[in-house]
Motif scaffolding. Structure first.
Motif, PDB file in Angstrom:
ATOM      1  N   THR A 168     -46.027 -40.190  15.247  1.00 36.77           N
ATOM      2  CA  THR A 168     -47.158 -40.999  15.837  1.00 36.77           C
ATOM      3  C   THR A 168     -47.867 -41.798  14.663  1.00 36.77           C
ATOM      4  O   THR A 168     -48.065 -42.919  14.693  1.00 36.77           O
ATOM      5  CB  THR A 168     -47.952 -40.218  16.855  1.00 36.77           C
ATOM      6  OG1 THR A 168     -47.177 -39.561  17.605  1.00 36.77           O
ATOM      7  CG2 THR A 168     -49.111 -41.379  17.405  1.00 36.77           C
ATOM      8  N   ALA A 169     -48.344 -41.147  13.749  1.00 34.61           N
ATOM      9  CA  ALA A 169     -49.161 -41.352  12.534  1.00 34.61           C
ATOM     10  C   ALA A 169     -48.244 -42.752  11.999  1.00 34.61           C
ATOM     11  O   ALA A 169     -48.722 -43.411  11.343  1.00 34.61           O
ATOM     12  CB  ALA A 169     -49.505 -40.503  11.657  1.00 34.61           C
ATOM     13  N   THR A 170     -47.068 -42.417  11.459  1.00 32.54           N
ATOM     14  CA  THR A 170     -46.120 -43.011  10.797  1.00 32.54           C
ATOM     15  C   THR A 170     -45.721 -44.537  11.662  1.00 32.54           C
ATOM     16  O   THR A 170     -45.948 -45.495  10.940  1.00 32.54           O
ATOM     17  CB  THR A 170     -44.920 -42.389  10.427  1.00 32.54           C
ATOM     18  OG1 THR A 170     -45.074 -41.176   9.744  1.00 32.54           O
ATOM     19  CG2 THR A 170     -43.800 -43.365   9.606  1.00 32.54           C
ATOM     20  N   HIS A 171     -45.695 -44.333  12.882  1.00 33.56           N
ATOM     21  CA  HIS A 171     -45.282 -45.611  13.683  1.00 33.56           C
ATOM     22  C   HIS A 171     -46.701 -46.372  13.609  1.00 33.56           C
ATOM     23  O   HIS A 171     -46.577 -47.641  13.487  1.00 33.56           O
ATOM     24  CB  HIS A 171     -45.167 -45.041  15.123  1.00 33.56           C
ATOM     25  CG  HIS A 171     -45.244 -46.357  16.186  1.00 33.56           C
ATOM     26  ND1 HIS A 171     -44.262 -47.198  16.146  1.00 33.56           N
ATOM     27  CD2 HIS A 171     -46.199 -46.842  16.874  1.00 33.56           C
ATOM     28  CE1 HIS A 171     -44.469 -48.180  16.990  1.00 33.56           C
ATOM     29  NE2 HIS A 171     -45.801 -47.995  17.486  1.00 33.56           N
ATOM     30  N   LEU A 172     -47.751 -46.015  13.723  1.00 36.36           N
ATOM     31  CA  LEU A 172     -49.213 -46.644  13.873  1.00 36.36           C
ATOM     32  C   LEU A 172     -49.199 -47.238  12.451  1.00 36.36           C
ATOM     33  O   LEU A 172     -49.698 -48.657  12.426  1.00 36.36           O
ATOM     34  CB  LEU A 172     -50.318 -45.899  14.126  1.00 36.36           C
ATOM     35  CG  LEU A 172     -50.423 -45.122  15.648  1.00 36.36           C
ATOM     36  CD1 LEU A 172     -51.271 -44.434  15.989  1.00 36.36           C
ATOM     37  CD2 LEU A 172     -50.406 -46.645  16.573  1.00 36.36           C
ATOM     38  N   ILE A 173     -49.187 -46.494  11.389  1.00 35.08           N
ATOM     39  CA  ILE A 173     -49.175 -47.102  10.188  1.00 35.08           C
ATOM     40  C   ILE A 173     -48.390 -48.302   9.796  1.00 35.08           C
ATOM     41  O   ILE A 173     -48.667 -49.299   9.397  1.00 35.08           O
ATOM     42  CB  ILE A 173     -49.119 -46.060   8.849  1.00 35.08           C
ATOM     43  CG1 ILE A 173     -50.314 -44.894   9.198  1.00 35.08           C
ATOM     44  CG2 ILE A 173     -49.225 -46.609   7.599  1.00 35.08           C
ATOM     45  CD1 ILE A 173     -50.183 -43.504   8.146  1.00 35.08           C
ATOM     46  N   GLU A 174     -47.065 -47.928  10.261  1.00 36.73           N
ATOM     47  CA  GLU A 174     -45.970 -49.099   9.801  1.00 36.73           C
ATOM     48  C   GLU A 174     -46.358 -50.571  10.882  1.00 36.73           C
ATOM     49  O   GLU A 174     -46.290 -51.412  10.422  1.00 36.73           O
ATOM     50  CB  GLU A 174     -44.522 -48.545  10.503  1.00 36.73           C
ATOM     51  CG  GLU A 174     -44.100 -47.700   9.537  1.00 36.73           C
ATOM     52  CD  GLU A 174     -42.513 -47.244  10.142  1.00 36.73           C
ATOM     53  OE1 GLU A 174     -42.134 -47.857  11.381  1.00 36.73           O
ATOM     54  OE2 GLU A 174     -41.771 -46.670   9.388  1.00 36.73           O
TER      55      GLU A 174
ATOM     56  N   THR B 153     -36.891 -41.416  12.993  1.00 36.73           N
ATOM     57  CA  THR B 153     -36.627 -39.696  12.880  1.00 36.73           C
ATOM     58  C   THR B 153     -35.761 -39.902  11.511  1.00 36.73           C
ATOM     59  O   THR B 153     -36.061 -39.013  10.718  1.00 36.73           O
ATOM     60  CB  THR B 153     -35.981 -39.299  14.036  1.00 36.73           C
ATOM     61  OG1 THR B 153     -34.922 -39.705  14.517  1.00 36.73           O
ATOM     62  CG2 THR B 153     -36.979 -39.113  15.220  1.00 36.73           C
ATOM     63  N   THR B 154     -34.841 -40.690  11.374  1.00 32.13           N
ATOM     64  CA  THR B 154     -34.007 -40.748  10.222  1.00 32.13           C
ATOM     65  C   THR B 154     -34.984 -41.038   8.769  1.00 32.13           C
ATOM     66  O   THR B 154     -34.687 -40.480   7.779  1.00 32.13           O
ATOM     67  CB  THR B 154     -32.795 -41.751  10.199  1.00 32.13           C
ATOM     68  OG1 THR B 154     -32.006 -41.355  11.317  1.00 32.13           O
ATOM     69  CG2 THR B 154     -32.081 -41.655   8.995  1.00 32.13           C
ATOM     70  N   ALA B 155     -35.704 -42.146   9.097  1.00 29.13           N
ATOM     71  CA  ALA B 155     -36.564 -42.733   7.992  1.00 29.13           C
ATOM     72  C   ALA B 155     -37.546 -41.442   7.625  1.00 29.13           C
ATOM     73  O   ALA B 155     -37.809 -41.324   6.436  1.00 29.13           O
ATOM     74  CB  ALA B 155     -37.397 -43.917   8.305  1.00 29.13           C
ATOM     75  N   LEU B 156     -37.991 -40.450   8.396  1.00 29.68           N
ATOM     76  CA  LEU B 156     -38.905 -39.468   8.404  1.00 29.68           C
ATOM     77  C   LEU B 156     -38.193 -38.308   7.706  1.00 29.68           C
ATOM     78  O   LEU B 156     -38.898 -37.428   7.630  1.00 29.68           O
ATOM     79  CB  LEU B 156     -39.855 -39.204   9.411  1.00 29.68           C
ATOM     80  CG  LEU B 156     -40.888 -40.404   9.827  1.00 29.68           C
ATOM     81  CD1 LEU B 156     -41.422 -40.080  11.147  1.00 29.68           C
ATOM     82  CD2 LEU B 156     -41.865 -40.538   8.670  1.00 29.68           C
ATOM     83  N   ASP B 157     -36.773 -38.348   7.931  1.00 24.93           N
ATOM     84  CA  ASP B 157     -36.073 -37.033   7.473  1.00 24.93           C
ATOM     85  C   ASP B 157     -36.563 -36.057   8.684  1.00 24.93           C
ATOM     86  O   ASP B 157     -36.492 -34.759   8.074  1.00 24.93           O
ATOM     87  CB  ASP B 157     -36.311 -36.632   6.178  1.00 24.93           C
ATOM     88  CG  ASP B 157     -35.360 -35.567   5.849  1.00 24.93           C
ATOM     89  OD1 ASP B 157     -34.166 -35.685   6.271  1.00 24.93           O
ATOM     90  OD2 ASP B 157     -35.429 -34.937   4.810  1.00 24.93           O
TER      91      ASP B 157
END
Length: 318
Positions: free
Chosen positions: A252-258, A306-310
């Motif tokens: 969730t955090a990664t999506h919002l930052i992106e 999910t791939t980008a975040l490993d």
């Protein structure tokens, strides 16, 4: 003088019944059915005559279903689902020819992540398919059984035997803070930072305590929760205020930052459990081609992130 012919209960009336029970409102049911409010009101009058029951009765400013309507709701959904399957194109057909509405119950942390990605994919490939995203008021499987929802994306315990599952990915919590705050500019979050900074707790049940408190207690420390909000997305936005921390799923955090939200995510300096995010569906839809296609779409929509975040990810239907 002839005998009056009783009105018949057709599928269109059943769709009105289903929409009325789901929304509890003639106006909202009309919007869902693409009908006018007067037409929907007339259909409710027909339903009352055909079913010999008021169906919905006034309670204060709203409408509530009668006991008969509540008992009948699951049967009606099953009938409508059966009728939809009769019209379903065979496997391998063009999704553009499908006319279906799928109800999806989403874990609140994934609403801003998965809903837009999946909607974009469906709009491009199957314009006749509509997605109805349902709030996660509970994790009970009964809505899958009675047809209230078709898919459940959730973090939950072991499923019952009649519910199939597939693990989408495994995630963990991070600490979200404002990017331009003092905490947003430090290289990493310390235990002191975690304990001395006010926290916003994201909990649909209004809880102020969670796994973080258990982990801190084992070290003889504690945190101070200053506010509780119902979803992780709201909690992350609350963290845009300086000097506040909110724990949210990493995805969730990664999506919002992106997407340009000025947040910074830090690893939490204590050990916290991970969470398996699962896709669940009832066995009645297991071999339904459009439902299977939709499950693949869910996986494809979430896989790039999910791939980008490993993040550990599997896709094996059970």
């Amino acid at each position: 003088m002839g005998t009056a012919v009783p009105e018949e209960l057709d599928l269109n009336l059943l769709r009105v019944f289903d929409a009325l029970l789901d929304t509890g409102s003639v106006k909202e049911a009309a919007v869902r059915l693409h009908l006018s409010a007067p037409a929907t009101s007339r259909a409710l009058s027909r339903l009352r005559r055909v079913m010999n029951d008021p169906i919905l009765v006034r309670a204060g400013r709203g409408l509530v279903p009668t006991p008969f309507a509540l008992r009948s709701a699951g049967t009606v959904k099953t009938l409508l689902d059966t009728a939809d399957r009769l019209r379903t194109e065979p496997a391998g057909s063009d999704p553009r020819s499908w006319r279906r509405t799928f109800s999806i119950r989403l874990n609140d942390g994934l609403v801003p992540v998965l809903a837009p990605r999946l909607t974009r994919r469906i709009a491009d490939e199957a314009p006749g398919v509509r997605l109805l995203f349902v709030r996660q008021d509970s994790k009970e499987p009964d809505p899958l059984r009675d047809g209230s929802i078709d898919l459940d994306v959730t973090v939950a315990g072991p499923p019952p035997p009649d519910v199939h599952t597939s693990t989408l990915f495994t995630d963990h919590f991070v600490a979200a803070v404002a990017a331009d705050s003092p905490l947003g500019r430090i290289p990493q979050l310390t235990l002191d930072d975690l304990c001395h900074t006010p926290h916003v707790s994201a909990s649909r049940r209004g809880l102020t305590r969670g796994p973080l408190d258990d982990a801190l207690e084992r070290t003889g420390r504690s945190r101070h929760v200053v506010a509780v909000v119902p979803t992780y997305a709201v909690g992350a936005l609350m963290a845009l205020e300086h000097n506040v921390i909110c724990l949210v799923p990493r995805i969730t955090a990664t999506h919002l930052i992106e997407r340009g939200v000025p947040l910074r995510q830090h690893d939490v300096p204590v050990d916290l459990p991970t969470s398996d995010v699962e896709l669940r569906w009832h066995r009645r839809l297991h071999n339904d081609p459009p439902a299977r296609w939709l499950r693949d779409c869910v996986h494809d929509a979430i896989r790039p992130l999910t791939t980008a975040l490993d993040l550990e990810s599997t896709w094996c239907e059970k």
